[in-house]
Scaffold this motif. Sequence first.
Motif, PDB file in Angstrom:
ATOM      1  N   ASN B  33       0.810  -1.215   0.000  1.00 40.00           N
ATOM      2  CA  ASN B  33       0.000   0.000   0.000  1.00 40.00           C
ATOM      3  C   ASN B  33       0.840   1.260   0.000  1.00 40.00           C
ATOM      4  O   ASN B  33       1.889   1.303   0.633  1.00 40.00           O
ATOM      5  CB  ASN B  33      -0.848   0.058   1.277  1.00 40.00           C
ATOM      6  N   ASP B  34       0.369   2.275  -0.714  1.00 42.19           N
ATOM      7  CA  ASP B  34       0.825   3.633  -0.417  1.00 42.19           C
ATOM      8  C   ASP B  34      -0.385   4.337   0.207  1.00 42.19           C
ATOM      9  O   ASP B  34      -1.249   3.666   0.755  1.00 42.19           O
ATOM     10  CB  ASP B  34       1.387   4.325  -1.668  1.00 42.19           C
ATOM     11  N   ALA B  35      -0.483   5.659   0.121  1.00 42.79           N
ATOM     12  CA  ALA B  35      -1.612   6.325   0.791  1.00 42.79           C
ATOM     13  C   ALA B  35      -2.852   6.403  -0.105  1.00 42.79           C
ATOM     14  O   ALA B  35      -3.817   7.063   0.236  1.00 42.79           O
ATOM     15  CB  ALA B  35      -1.190   7.719   1.245  1.00 42.79           C
ATOM     16  N   SER B  36      -2.818   5.726  -1.235  1.00 45.28           N
ATOM     17  CA  SER B  36      -3.999   5.744  -2.102  1.00 45.28           C
ATOM     18  C   SER B  36      -4.872   4.534  -1.786  1.00 45.28           C
ATOM     19  O   SER B  36      -4.518   3.690  -0.977  1.00 45.28           O
ATOM     20  CB  SER B  36      -3.567   5.690  -3.566  1.00 45.28           C
ATOM     21  N   THR B  76       3.835   7.887   0.636  1.00 45.29           N
ATOM     22  CA  THR B  76       2.631   8.702   0.865  1.00 45.29           C
ATOM     23  C   THR B  76       1.924   9.060  -0.440  1.00 45.29           C
ATOM     24  O   THR B  76       1.020   9.903  -0.452  1.00 45.29           O
ATOM     25  CB  THR B  76       2.959  10.026   1.598  1.00 45.29           C
ATOM     26  N   ALA B 136       1.143  18.785   1.951  1.00 49.49           N
ATOM     27  CA  ALA B 136       0.491  18.609   3.254  1.00 49.49           C
ATOM     28  C   ALA B 136       0.990  17.346   3.955  1.00 49.49           C
ATOM     29  O   ALA B 136       0.780  17.171   5.143  1.00 49.49           O
ATOM     30  CB  ALA B 136      -1.016  18.556   3.069  1.00 49.49           C
ATOM     31  N   SER B 137       1.663  16.493   3.218  1.00 49.60           N
ATOM     32  CA  SER B 137       2.214  15.267   3.795  1.00 49.60           C
ATOM     33  C   SER B 137       3.667  15.437   4.231  1.00 49.60           C
ATOM     34  O   SER B 137       4.348  14.440   4.476  1.00 49.60           O
ATOM     35  CB  SER B 137       2.165  14.172   2.727  1.00 49.60           C
ATOM     36  N   ALA B 140       5.754  13.163   6.482  1.00 56.09           N
ATOM     37  CA  ALA B 140       6.160  11.793   6.134  1.00 56.09           C
ATOM     38  C   ALA B 140       6.801  11.694   4.756  1.00 56.09           C
ATOM     39  O   ALA B 140       7.568  10.777   4.491  1.00 56.09           O
ATOM     40  CB  ALA B 140       4.948  10.867   6.184  1.00 56.09           C
ATOM     41  N   TYR B 328      -7.479  17.051   4.097  1.00 58.94           N
ATOM     42  CA  TYR B 328      -7.836  15.820   3.385  1.00 58.94           C
ATOM     43  C   TYR B 328      -8.116  14.700   4.381  1.00 58.94           C
ATOM     44  O   TYR B 328      -9.139  14.016   4.324  1.00 58.94           O
ATOM     45  CB  TYR B 328      -6.724  15.431   2.406  1.00 58.94           C
ATOM     46  N   SER B 329      -7.210  14.558   5.342  1.00 56.94           N
ATOM     47  CA  SER B 329      -7.384  13.474   6.302  1.00 56.94           C
ATOM     48  C   SER B 329      -8.590  13.714   7.197  1.00 56.94           C
ATOM     49  O   SER B 329      -9.271  12.766   7.589  1.00 56.94           O
ATOM     50  CB  SER B 329      -6.132  13.296   7.149  1.00 56.94           C
ATOM     51  N   LEU B 332     -12.101  12.379   6.439  1.00 57.03           N
ATOM     52  CA  LEU B 332     -12.438  10.987   6.770  1.00 57.03           C
ATOM     53  C   LEU B 332     -13.572  10.900   7.770  1.00 57.03           C
ATOM     54  O   LEU B 332     -14.360   9.972   7.749  1.00 57.03           O
ATOM     55  CB  LEU B 332     -11.224  10.317   7.418  1.00 57.03           C
ATOM     56  N   ARG B 335     -16.993  10.244   6.481  1.00 60.58           N
ATOM     57  CA  ARG B 335     -17.359   8.995   5.803  1.00 60.58           C
ATOM     58  C   ARG B 335     -18.548   8.357   6.506  1.00 60.58           C
ATOM     59  O   ARG B 335     -18.668   8.442   7.734  1.00 60.58           O
ATOM     60  CB  ARG B 335     -16.186   8.008   5.840  1.00 60.58           C
ATOM     61  N   ASP B 338     -16.573   2.869   7.698  1.00 59.82           N
ATOM     62  CA  ASP B 338     -15.125   2.703   7.528  1.00 59.82           C
ATOM     63  C   ASP B 338     -14.741   2.156   6.170  1.00 59.82           C
ATOM     64  O   ASP B 338     -13.588   2.257   5.743  1.00 59.82           O
ATOM     65  CB  ASP B 338     -14.577   1.747   8.599  1.00 59.82           C
ATOM     66  N   LYS B 339     -15.698   1.526   5.489  1.00 60.76           N
ATOM     67  CA  LYS B 339     -15.380   0.920   4.191  1.00 60.76           C
ATOM     68  C   LYS B 339     -15.376   1.977   3.084  1.00 60.76           C
ATOM     69  O   LYS B 339     -14.792   1.784   2.022  1.00 60.76           O
ATOM     70  CB  LYS B 339     -16.401  -0.182   3.855  1.00 60.76           C
TER      71      LYS B 339
END
Lengths: 398, 471
Positions: B33-36, B76, B136-137, B140, B328-329, B332, B335, B338-339
């Motif tokens: 995984n990356d952050a996508s 990221t 914004a990342s 990291a 962006y975060s 969440l 939502r 969680d899915k």
Amino acid sequence: MKNRIEIESIVNKCIKCGFCESVCPTLPAADYNSIMGARGRILLAQFAINNEDQSLKISDSFYSCLDCFACVQVCPAGINAGQVSELMKEGIADEKIARVNPVAEMIKNVVVKYKNPLGIPEECSKWAENIEFSVSETLLLTGDMYQLMPYTRYINKLRKHTNQTLFMAFSWLIGKMPFLIKLSRHFYDKKLKLEMESSLRNIVSMLQRSEVKFNYLREDEPYPGTFLYDLGYMNEFKEYAGNLYRYLKSKNVKRIICVDPHTYDVLKNKYPDVIENFDLDIVYYTDLLNLNFKKSGEKITVQEPCHMVLHGNTYRAMDILNTVADVKLPANSGKSTMCCGGPDELLFPEISENVSIERYRNLKNSSNKIVTICPLCYNSLSYDDNVQDFSNFMKNLM
Amino acid sequence: MKTLSSDIIKKIVDVAGKNNVLFTKEEKIPYKNDASYIQGLLPELVIMPENADQIASVLKICSSNGVNVTVRSGGTALTGSSVLQYPGILINTMKMDKILDLNLSSRYVVCQPGVRLDKLNEYLKKYNFFYPPDPASSRASTVGGSISTNAGGLRAVKYGATKEWVLGAEFVTGNGNIITTGEYTLKRSAGYDITALLIGSEGTLGVLTKAILKIEPLPEESGRILSFFRDISEVGMAISDVKNAGITPLIAEFMDLQTVDSIRDRMNIDIPEYTQFLLMIDIDSTKKSLNDKMIQAEEIIKKYSSDIIVITDKGKMDEIYNARKGAYSSLLKQRENDKQIVIIGDLIVPASELPDTMKEIRRKIDEHKIKATLFGHIGDGNIHANIFAENTVDGMKIVDELQMEIARIAISHRGCVSAEHGIGTEKNILLYEEYRKKNSLYTLELMKNIKNVFDPENIMNRGKIFYEKQD
Ligand SMILES: Cc1cc2nc3c(=O)[nH]c(=O)nc-3n(C[C@H](O)[C@H](O)[C@H](O)COP(=O)(O)OP(=O)(O)OC[C@H]3O[C@@H](n4cnc5c(N)ncnc54)[C@H](O)[C@@H]3O)c2cc1C
Ligand code: SF4
Ligand code: SF4
């Protein structure tokens, strides 16, 4: 797996941004092997609960977590990879979802059998031999952390010179025959033992000079079971904590004074979770000090313990230091303080050492003199004589 | 899935060093995984090299044996660009995390690719300098990854994206040659600018192993103006009037109401009820003239917004800046479960086209009856449309359609399908569409030919930037 739903509800919130691993001390200390960092722990836990594949060796990822909670301070989704590690360790210890670490198993068996992590409660109270205590409903509970440090330091020195497999085999053997741990009474770092005992005596002296009345149970002092909690043995921890609580109640204890952040955190925050109507008052010794300390004027920097500042506990040590010295905080301080690496010393000594070296350098950039407020921090960071435990630093200003 | 022969694995391990290779499945899982939202394949090996020589040797073996290689640093990326689309190995440059050299008078710092951007700026701050690109990342993301995606960020309106700040590089080409490009100097006129070619190349040409970065003294003073609007056109007019008056803001960000809602608590300011859009402008200057500049900008914005908040307190400014960086975060939280996933778009149009583009995008989103929020860097015309999607085949089909329609809107306004996040696998079809619409598919052919020079065996980060039909 019992904790599956709880773990799932946490890890499914993760957007995999990696912010947590940018502050997780174990990741660079483990050469950036992702599963030894916060995001890797979350992703591995997610994988493990969805694919119960016993062949995967996932234990080290969670055992190596320092429980410092640096990750949750920066996570945009509010995820605590430390908490996920705790839940996974519980799954490993109680349900054997992956291989149990032999050192962890050894510690558990010794604690359960001797109510002391070294099986030598009489050694752990020697520091107080000539001190008089009061008859009081307030009890000083050292949690054995100061006393343990000279032994872990020595064991790690030995470990560096022995083969890792041999060490693990020996741990396994002690796990099976816990009485062997008593041999450890001969293996300790002499200088550190003197320092740690002096710390405890200084704490008592400062408290008594502040006219705090308290008792100490000497060789009857019970160990609070901190390791059982830290290593995920929740079934054992619950039973142990219940017994200890009843014991303290039988001694008419109403208030407990803690001298290290780990014991304080476990009694203050974990005991109430497993004991119904827990009503002991838990205080940190620095909060009881009522003395006119002399001004040192010295430039110092401070290692703020993560089990205090990042676990949401409050204490007065920083206020006191600010009144007596010129405190220069390091780049990572307050809510972004960095762990000393101490909690990994027994299971992952290399990671522990790498974290401590990084933190030591970081602190040294702010000041040559470092004051620690936790025996684990002192043990991990005392690379030179300019590192002092709060108890010893303040004693000189009494 | 093709697996590597033990002979090739042995060769790779011999040159990379056993301690620099992750073999076990459990150790490789996080690299899927990356952050996508895009999940990649499990790498056959993860190589964690310590230097360019090891990378060159690994790449030589890989290119002569047709082993695919994906490169990664902070992981990221929001486009699937740092995960494997094709079976192969992963090279992770995080162990190369040193700042190698700093020269204040010549205005450069030399870094390895694994240095995180915030760490770099923490280091430079001690000298009163900074490295302006600030995605914004930045906490990291790394030098290697941000160069390879030509990352932008909040300050890009004044300082431009990463490409303005890279003077030179050390780079290992896909076929294992170590090259140096660019100089330590602020100017050069010496043949093709290969450094520029590496920026935004998303690991498709090779591996960046060192970067010479330009740095700036920290601005003496800065202040912030927050203003509130009912209509996006007013936001557009306010910012263009500020710019026309000769003021180039340090940052110029807009957020729609839903985005504002997600960070309302963290900003901790009074937001008027009528607000549909918030504009945040930072102005920097010398201590002496900041006040005058702020008053001038305030007067201009007042023509369009009746409520203005001016902030100069550093603590409060940091609080709001961090809230915006977390926008962006923070979405969440909105939502439904969680899915559900939030897919972040990344279009750019000339700043003057922004109000019309925004209106058309909003209309398109509403037509699809899908939840999406808009925020972005209004100063440079960069819009992030954040689509809330069900992570199912049908859900993703709707997202793909919407992404394409929105991309076409941006292209029709002389814009581009990606401003700062890159193409990855997520937008390779959109990129194709962009050049098709511009009647310039040959540009893509040229890009492929360039890749072929660096990476003749086509092993590097396959499936990224260019759409490849999977066999
Ligand atoms: C919460 C969040 C907010 C974000 N905000 C922004 C923003 O404001 N602006 C912005 O521009 N981006 C933003 N991004 C996107 C992302 O952070 C950037 O693209 C970043 O620059 C990627 O850096 P990285 O080190 O994580 O790279 P990675 O994800 O590791 O890699 C990104 C790309 O670079 C390549 N790469 C990595 N290292 C090397 C190397 N050494 N040599 C060659 N190629 C390499 C990879 O193959 C991949 O194609 C955001 C991401 C997140 C999660
Ligand atoms: S910071 Fe939080 S959301 Fe980001 S990767 Fe870590 S746990 Fe996941
Ligand atoms: S609690 Fe500390 S060591 Fe554990 S994952 Fe979080 S930051 Fe890392």
